[in-house]
Scaffold this motif. Structure first.
Motif, PDB file in Angstrom:
ATOM      1  N   LEU A  34       1.920  -5.739 -10.469  1.00  0.00           N
ATOM      2  CA  LEU A  34       2.091  -5.979  -9.037  1.00  0.00           C
ATOM      3  C   LEU A  34       0.720  -6.017  -8.370  1.00  0.00           C
ATOM      4  N   SER A  35       0.693  -6.560  -7.169  1.00  0.00           N
ATOM      5  CA  SER A  35      -0.533  -6.505  -6.374  1.00  0.00           C
ATOM      6  C   SER A  35      -0.637  -5.137  -5.705  1.00  0.00           C
ATOM      7  N   VAL A  36      -1.808  -4.824  -5.186  1.00  0.00           N
ATOM      8  CA  VAL A  36      -1.994  -3.548  -4.480  1.00  0.00           C
ATOM      9  C   VAL A  36      -1.054  -3.467  -3.288  1.00  0.00           C
ATOM     10  N   THR A  37      -0.918  -4.570  -2.579  1.00  0.00           N
ATOM     11  CA  THR A  37      -0.055  -4.590  -1.384  1.00  0.00           C
ATOM     12  C   THR A  37       1.391  -4.299  -1.751  1.00  0.00           C
ATOM     13  N   GLU A  38       1.870  -4.924  -2.815  1.00  0.00           N
ATOM     14  CA  GLU A  38       3.249  -4.699  -3.247  1.00  0.00           C
ATOM     15  C   GLU A  38       3.447  -3.250  -3.684  1.00  0.00           C
ATOM     16  N   GLU A  67       3.718  -0.816  -0.741  1.00  0.00           N
ATOM     17  CA  GLU A  67       5.018  -0.858  -0.069  1.00  0.00           C
ATOM     18  C   GLU A  67       6.003   0.099  -0.735  1.00  0.00           C
ATOM     19  N   TYR A  68       5.976   0.160  -2.055  1.00  0.00           N
ATOM     20  CA  TYR A  68       6.845   1.103  -2.754  1.00  0.00           C
ATOM     21  C   TYR A  68       6.451   2.548  -2.433  1.00  0.00           C
ATOM     22  N   LYS A  79       7.407   7.834   0.417  1.00  0.00           N
ATOM     23  CA  LYS A  79       6.845   8.837   1.336  1.00  0.00           C
ATOM     24  C   LYS A  79       7.742   9.018   2.559  1.00  0.00           C
ATOM     25  N   ALA A  80       8.295   7.912   3.042  1.00  0.00           N
ATOM     26  CA  ALA A  80       9.178   8.004   4.206  1.00  0.00           C
ATOM     27  C   ALA A  80      10.433   8.804   3.888  1.00  0.00           C
ATOM     28  N   GLU A  81      10.894   8.731   2.650  1.00  0.00           N
ATOM     29  CA  GLU A  81      12.101   9.452   2.226  1.00  0.00           C
ATOM     30  C   GLU A  81      11.811  10.916   1.894  1.00  0.00           C
ATOM     31  N   LEU A  82      10.550  11.219   1.553  1.00  0.00           N
ATOM     32  CA  LEU A  82      10.200  12.575   1.113  1.00  0.00           C
ATOM     33  C   LEU A  82       9.035  13.115   1.946  1.00  0.00           C
ATOM     34  N   PRO A  83       9.252  13.364   3.222  1.00  0.00           N
ATOM     35  CA  PRO A  83       8.135  13.777   4.097  1.00  0.00           C
ATOM     36  C   PRO A  83       7.553  15.149   3.765  1.00  0.00           C
ATOM     37  N   ASN A  84       8.308  15.978   3.078  1.00  0.00           N
ATOM     38  CA  ASN A  84       7.850  17.342   2.795  1.00  0.00           C
ATOM     39  C   ASN A  84       7.393  17.541   1.357  1.00  0.00           C
ATOM     40  N   LEU A  85       7.193  16.436   0.635  1.00  0.00           N
ATOM     41  CA  LEU A  85       6.780  16.528  -0.766  1.00  0.00           C
ATOM     42  C   LEU A  85       5.545  15.663  -0.989  1.00  0.00           C
ATOM     43  N   LYS A  86       4.620  16.153  -1.813  1.00  0.00           N
ATOM     44  CA  LYS A  86       3.448  15.359  -2.142  1.00  0.00           C
ATOM     45  C   LYS A  86       3.878  14.120  -2.937  1.00  0.00           C
ATOM     46  N   GLU A 145      -5.810   5.857   0.856  1.00  0.00           N
ATOM     47  CA  GLU A 145      -5.293   6.038   2.214  1.00  0.00           C
ATOM     48  C   GLU A 145      -3.804   6.367   2.208  1.00  0.00           C
ATOM     49  N   GLU A 146      -3.072   5.850   1.215  1.00  0.00           N
ATOM     50  CA  GLU A 146      -1.609   5.943   1.235  1.00  0.00           C
ATOM     51  C   GLU A 146      -1.047   7.136   0.492  1.00  0.00           C
TER      52      GLU A 146
END
Length: 779
Positions: A625-629, A632-633, A638-645, A663-664
């Protein structure tokens, strides 16, 4: 345009074609001789149908298994040649034995004898034909050269159908033999010997490359071959995901097997309709019907079809050829005229376009489809696709055998007896009508065939690029030699300060190794696959728990690589034993699979089984995959697991070259392998420290974990990096000393040896474990 590389020498085409002559002469002679079972040996039509059906069903079952074996054979002779040779011998012996039938023996004895030798013959046919056909598929990757190869092969092979009908003349001529049963016993031996020799020729003269050292092939053991049934099912599923391959199979099934259902009627129509049941009066006319049709195919149809294919494309050439054949079947209805047998000869040039064009085009088109499969899956599976295609043909042929007997029973036709006009007319109706219906159905299916020459060239170009990349860039866990030196200044001095002293004996190293292991490590990369298993096999909780118990006393953390196929049980097992886990979703270019992986990771994380969630492993290194793709995953998880690294794993330098990743992620997981960069064991800890430092410098204060590092104890050297037990023990000790001194969380690769990796990385890829494949401590 064909290049010299893609061109195949004419002598190679002829050698392949002589194998096709044997491949077609055996069934051609079989079709002629089968009449003797009914006419001379008294077999009822239902028994005749069973003898057609059962051996061919057996043949269709063994074909895919043989395809797996052939595709994965490692030998100096390549994947095909030895099987072609062995199959030729088995076919020759069994074919001659099969026809040693005597009128004095009982019907049940002859039936059983013939059936058993038929099964042996069809086993030999499978061993020969599946690798033989695959051999033809891989002779060239050029769009038109493939058609030329198949055209030459079919041209030579068609002589079987020119010659075989003349057996009728010899069999029923009292100057030659007492009766047809005596004739078949003798002729079968000559056919068997000659065809066995012809079948061996491709084994000796068609070029093939050695696969002795091809580690991408699956190991062939009783366990893996037996387990291949699951893979065969998966191969069928994957093959039939390709719509164009389905069209080829279904169209062939309809045309070839409609033809074969009624092909045996030729003799009966000539004798019982044109000559009112007088076989003597019919003379050579049954022979001429088959022989001249084959001659027309040989000298007219195949050259025309090969030329049409280049001018019109394969799809249009197929549709035109089959349209002409329908005209021929219609003409046969009107040109079978009692008293004027010569009239049917005018229909043969048209009729012959059906079967004459079928395999010339379809085998060439199957080669094109195999390229599509390689593009989709990365696998090259000529044997598998050939086996599946011919499975359809042979299974349909078996059905045709049953239908032949059923149709004769339905219309009330009885060979070697007085038949009514209605029964003979019924035979004639099926003789023309069934092939017309099958051909129209095939044309309707093939109207949507989409693999044009232009698309084929695009696919071939992409595959060529992939092969070039593969040749210059290893995959998965391989790293560029001396890559670190292009990023930072590397200290070329010897030992790192915390390294064990050099010159220790094997016993002293082993003692220090056990001391280090017993003190415990931070983390281990968990290896769940047992001997004989492969990626994608279903893992059980029992096997995971068993291995987790082995490592439990020695580690605080484990790392897993996938959340499907049972891998999702690893964090559960670890948690039950007080071990923390990094759970990874395996991300690749398979989008559907990615969704399953992410769903599995989220389920485990939300149930409290995961301490760090990882989205992908070496995705950028593999160029999936590309870095951008990829990002996105990562954002989705991260959005689903806000309290987990949430982190990502890749070769250390990917984070240096792709700072947007940093950054991500919440945590940086870097794979650091001095071995794969050709580093000497004496400098390996300093090299590891340099790898870590390169990532730490760009980490922006985020935690950097060494997610993989290790050293193999066996296999091929990599520049200055030498696999050995001593070096593996030394590296394990030094890494743990380094990680303690630097306070860097480190996961050692790997817990257990992984035999399946030998197919990707050679012997060295399978020997990174602290424990061997049988869960015994190695040092």
């Amino acid at each position: 345009m064909s290049t010299a590389k893609n061109k195949v020498h004419f002598g190679q085409k002829v050698a392949f074609g002589l194998g096709m002559l044997a491949n077609q002469m055996f069934p051609a002679a079989l079709g002629i001789f089968m009449v003797v079972l009914v006419q001379n040996l008294g077999f009822p039509t239902w028994m005749w149908g069973i003898l057609f059906f059962l051996p061919r069903v057996f043949d269709s079952i063994t074909d895919p298994i043989m395809g797996f074996i052939s595709d994965n054979t490692r030998s100096v002779w390549g994947r095909r040649r030895q099987y072609v040779f062995i199959g030729a011998i088995v076919m020759g012996i069994s074919f001659s034995m099969m026809w040693q039938l005597y009128e004095v023996d009982s019907l049940s004895y002859n039936f059983t004898y013939f059936l058993l030798w038929s099964l042996v013959f069809y086993l030999g046919l499978t061993v020969f034909s599946v690798p033989y056909v695959a051999m033809g598929y891989e002779m060239s990757d050029d769009f038109h050269e493939r058609t030329d190869i198949m055209a030459v092969a079919q041209w030579i092979g068609q002589w079987a159908w020119v010659i075989a009908p003349w057996f009728w003349v010899i069999m029923y001529d009292p100057d030659w033999f007492e009766n047809a049963a005596v004739a078949t016993r003798t002729i079968a031996i000559w056919v068997a010997v000659i065809c066995a020799i012809l079948a061996m020729i491709p084994a000796f003269f068609v070029d093939s490359k050695s696969t002795k050292d091809d580690d991408s092939l699956a190991p062939l053991t009783l366990k893996t071959v037996g387990g291949s049934l699951k893979e065969i099912v998966e191969n069928f599923k994957e093959a039939f995901k390709i719509d164009d391959f389905k069209r080829l199979c279904y169209a062939t099934f309809l045309i070839f097997n409609a033809f074969n259902t009624v092909a045996g009627f030729s003799f009966f129509i000539v004798v019982y309709y044109l000559f009112a049941g007088d076989a003597a009066a019919a003379g050579i006319w049954p022979t001429l019907l088959g022989s001249i049709g084959a001659l027309v195919t040989t000298f007219l149809v195949i050259p025309i079809v090969a030329r049409m294919s280049k001018k019109l494309g394969k799809k249009k050439a197929f549709l035109v050829s089959q349209g002409i054949s329908i005209l021929g079947y219609i003409m046969l209805w009107f040109l079978f005229v009692p008293g004027k047998p010569y009239l049917f000869l005018f229909a043969l040039p048209f009729f012959s376009f059906g079967i004459g064009s079928l395999f010339t085009l379809m085998m060439s088109m199957t080669s094109d489809v195999i390229d599509v499969d390689e593009l989709n899956t990365g696998k090259r599976r000529e044997g598998v696709f050939g086996a599946i295609y011919w499975w359809m043909v042979k299974f349909g042929f078996a059905i045709a055998g049953l239908l032949t007997g059923a149709i004769m029973t339905l219309v009330g036709f009885v060979p070697d007896a007085e038949n009514t006009e209605a029964s003979v007319t019924g035979i004639r109706l099926f003789y023309s009508g069934l092939p017309i219906a099958g051909t129209l159905g095939a044309m309707w299916i093939m109207r949507k065939y989409e693999l044009t020459e232009q698309k084929s060239h695009v696919i071939s170009a992409e595959l060529a690029k992939r092969r070039m990349r593969k040749a210059i860039r290893p995959t998965s866990s391989f790293y560029a030699l001396n890559k670190l030196k292009s990023l930072i200044a590397v200290n070329s001095e010897a030992n790192y300060p915390t390294d064990v002293e050099s010159g220790l004996s094997h016993d002293d190293l082993a003692a220090r190794f056990h001391q280090t292991l017993n003190a415990g490590v931070h983390g281990l990369c968990f290896s769940p696959y047992l001997e004989g298993q492969n990626i994608g096999d279903q893992l059980t909780g029992t096997q995971i728990d068993g291995r987790m118990e082995v490592i439990q006393p020695y580690t605080k953390w484990v790392r897993s690589f996938s959340c499907t196929d049972g891998n999702e049980l690893i964090p559960v097992s670890a948690r039950s034993k007080g071990i923390k886990s990094i759970a990874g979703a395996w991300i690749s270019n398979d989008r559907d699979r990615n969704e399953l992986e992410i769903a599995g990771l989220l389920k485990q994380a939300k149930s409290g089984m995961v301490d760090i969630a990882v989205v992908g492993n070496e995705v950028l290194l593999r160029e999936d995959l590309s870095v951008t793709e990829l990002i996105e995953y990562i954002k989705r998880v991260k959005a689903e697991l806000p309290n987990l690294k949430v982190g990502y794993v890749d070769a250390y330098y990917q984070f240096v070259e792709n700072p947007q990743l940093i950054e991500e992620v919440d945590v940086i997981l870097a794979n650091c392998y001095p071995f794969w960069e050709g580093c000497h064991i004496d400098k390996s800890t300093a090299y590891l420290d340099g790898m870590y430092s390169a990532v730490f410098e760009v980490s922006k204060g985020k935690q950097v974990i060494v997610s993989e590092t290790g050293w193999p104890n066996q296999g091929k050297e990599n520049q200055d990096a030498v696999p050995s037990k001593e070096n593996a023990m030394r590296y394990f000790i030094n890494v743990n000393n380094w990680s303690s001194q630097k306070n860097v969380e480190t996961f050692y690769f790997s817990s257990f040896d992984e035999s399946w990796k030998a197919r990707q990385e050679g012997e060295v890829g399978a020997r990174w474990g602290i424990w061997d494949k049988n869960e015994n401590l190695k040092y």
